[in-house]
Design an enzyme around this catalytic site. Structure first.
Site, PDB file in Angstrom:
ATOM      1  N   GLY A  46       7.478   2.021   1.609  1.00  0.00           N
ATOM      2  CA  GLY A  46       6.367   1.240   0.943  1.00  0.00           C
ATOM      3  C   GLY A  46       6.371   0.863  -0.499  1.00  0.00           C
ATOM      4  O   GLY A  46       6.729   1.716  -1.207  1.00  0.00           O
ATOM      5  N   GLN A  51       3.057  -1.437  -8.402  1.00  0.00           N
ATOM      6  CA  GLN A  51       3.907  -0.561  -8.796  1.00  0.00           C
ATOM      7  C   GLN A  51       5.138  -1.178  -9.575  1.00  0.00           C
ATOM      8  O   GLN A  51       5.916  -0.118 -10.195  1.00  0.00           O
ATOM      9  CB  GLN A  51       4.490   0.345  -7.643  1.00  0.00           C
ATOM     10  CG  GLN A  51       3.352   1.263  -6.869  1.00  0.00           C
ATOM     11  CD  GLN A  51       3.940   1.874  -5.807  1.00  0.00           C
ATOM     12  OE1 GLN A  51       3.932   1.312  -4.534  1.00  0.00           O
ATOM     13  NE2 GLN A  51       4.376   3.213  -6.073  1.00  0.00           N
ATOM     14  N   CYS A  99       4.981   9.626  -3.527  1.00  0.00           N
ATOM     15  CA  CYS A  99       4.647   8.343  -4.165  1.00  0.00           C
ATOM     16  C   CYS A  99       5.671   7.859  -5.047  1.00  0.00           C
ATOM     17  O   CYS A  99       6.195   8.797  -6.063  1.00  0.00           O
ATOM     18  CB  CYS A  99       3.288   8.083  -4.770  1.00  0.00           C
ATOM     19  SG  CYS A  99       2.717   6.580  -5.735  1.00  0.00           S
ATOM     20  N   LEU A 100       6.191   6.621  -5.038  1.00  0.00           N
ATOM     21  CA  LEU A 100       7.185   6.270  -5.981  1.00  0.00           C
ATOM     22  C   LEU A 100       6.708   6.068  -7.392  1.00  0.00           C
ATOM     23  O   LEU A 100       7.527   5.929  -8.353  1.00  0.00           O
ATOM     24  CB  LEU A 100       7.961   4.769  -5.735  1.00  0.00           C
ATOM     25  CG  LEU A 100       8.316   4.863  -4.206  1.00  0.00           C
ATOM     26  CD1 LEU A 100       9.110   3.496  -3.796  1.00  0.00           C
ATOM     27  CD2 LEU A 100       9.892   6.074  -4.265  1.00  0.00           C
ATOM     28  N   HIS A 141      -1.692   4.213   2.120  1.00  0.00           N
ATOM     29  CA  HIS A 141      -1.206   4.496   0.816  1.00  0.00           C
ATOM     30  C   HIS A 141      -1.017   3.345  -0.083  1.00  0.00           C
ATOM     31  O   HIS A 141      -1.457   2.974  -1.200  1.00  0.00           O
ATOM     32  CB  HIS A 141       0.140   5.308   1.134  1.00  0.00           C
ATOM     33  CG  HIS A 141       0.911   5.795  -0.383  1.00  0.00           C
ATOM     34  ND1 HIS A 141       0.719   7.001  -0.807  1.00  0.00           N
ATOM     35  CD2 HIS A 141       1.524   4.971  -1.276  1.00  0.00           C
ATOM     36  CE1 HIS A 141       1.580   7.250  -1.804  1.00  0.00           C
ATOM     37  NE2 HIS A 141       1.740   5.888  -2.184  1.00  0.00           N
ATOM     38  N   GLU A 142      -0.369   2.165   0.463  1.00  0.00           N
ATOM     39  CA  GLU A 142      -0.178   0.996   0.027  1.00  0.00           C
ATOM     40  C   GLU A 142      -1.159   0.103  -0.277  1.00  0.00           C
ATOM     41  O   GLU A 142      -1.571  -0.371  -1.374  1.00  0.00           O
ATOM     42  CB  GLU A 142       0.956   0.177   0.774  1.00  0.00           C
ATOM     43  CG  GLU A 142       2.592   0.818   0.953  1.00  0.00           C
ATOM     44  CD  GLU A 142       2.828   1.376  -0.239  1.00  0.00           C
ATOM     45  OE1 GLU A 142       2.881   1.029  -1.541  1.00  0.00           O
ATOM     46  OE2 GLU A 142       3.472   2.489  -0.234  1.00  0.00           O
ATOM     47  N   HIS A 145      -3.034   1.343  -3.536  1.00  0.00           N
ATOM     48  CA  HIS A 145      -2.557   0.994  -4.565  1.00  0.00           C
ATOM     49  C   HIS A 145      -3.153  -0.384  -5.209  1.00  0.00           C
ATOM     50  O   HIS A 145      -3.352  -0.459  -6.262  1.00  0.00           O
ATOM     51  CB  HIS A 145      -0.967   0.593  -4.624  1.00  0.00           C
ATOM     52  CG  HIS A 145      -0.299   2.010  -4.936  1.00  0.00           C
ATOM     53  ND1 HIS A 145       0.010   2.522  -6.044  1.00  0.00           N
ATOM     54  CD2 HIS A 145       0.570   2.543  -4.003  1.00  0.00           C
ATOM     55  CE1 HIS A 145       0.852   3.671  -5.794  1.00  0.00           C
ATOM     56  NE2 HIS A 145       1.146   3.652  -4.492  1.00  0.00           N
TER      57      HIS A 145
END
Length: 188
Positions: A46, A51, A99-100, A141-142, A145
């Site tokens: 994702g 991000q 997480c990226l 999670h997304e 953000h």
């Protein structure tokens, strides 16, 4: 299409609520294409627009479930309903999350087992997905953000101390810190 730099925790765009998408136009379609390319190159399951430094309420996702079904799409101006998360400590084998925007690290985190995602696709059509398990986790999670919340903000005190130590050691936690998938080797 282009792989975009991924912002690292500490950049203000990651810690502020994103704005609704006002129009689905060619510029937005280009952004979504670049986000898919970036997510795939990272690799990730994702990627939210903040991000990559864009404060819009949208995210991409791509995951293959245990039955071999591929879930891949974009959620524009999403709404998310979740069941209560289970009580207790996370199972580190089953509930570790990365997480990226804090690449290379994973921590245990309890999430709701079920979620309902309602959003708009690139075609302008509304859709709804009732998700369970990892797909529900990805959506949560997304979606976080988009509200300026990182999964790191949800960790227990012990893990937050570890995050602070890693952040200091690597020089993260500041505006402008980013990494480029395929160039920098910081994969989560």
């Amino acid at each position: 299409m282009a792989v975009l730099p991924i912002r690292i925790s500490g950049d203000p765009v990651l810690h502020s609520p994103a704005a609704p998408v006002e129009a689905i136009d060619n510029e937005l379609r280009d952004l979504v294409r670049d986000m898919f390319e970036t997510m795939d190159a990272a690799p990730g399951v994702g990627l939210a627009a903040p991000q990559v430094g864009v404060a819009f309420r949208l995210f991409t996702y791509s995951w293959v479930d245990e039955g071999g079904v591929r879930w891949r799409g974009v959620a524009i101006n999403p709404e998310l309903w979740v069941s209560p998360p289970p009580a207790g400590e996370p199972d580190l084998d089953e509930e570790s999350e990365g997480c990226l925007s804090f690449p290379g690290e994973r921590f245990g985190l309890r999430r709701a087992e079920r979620a309902i995602l309602r959003a708009t696709g690139l075609d302008g059509e509304q859709f709804e997905i009732a998700a369970e398990g990892w797909l529900a986790r990805i959506f949560q999670h997304e979606y976080d953000h988009l509200d300026g919340t990182l999964y790191l903000d949800r960790l227990d005190e012990r893990d937050r101390r570890i995050v602070a130590k890693i952040t200091r050691k690597l020089g993260w936690g500041r505006p402008g810190a980013s990494w480029l998938p395929g160039v920098d080797r910081l994969e989560a």
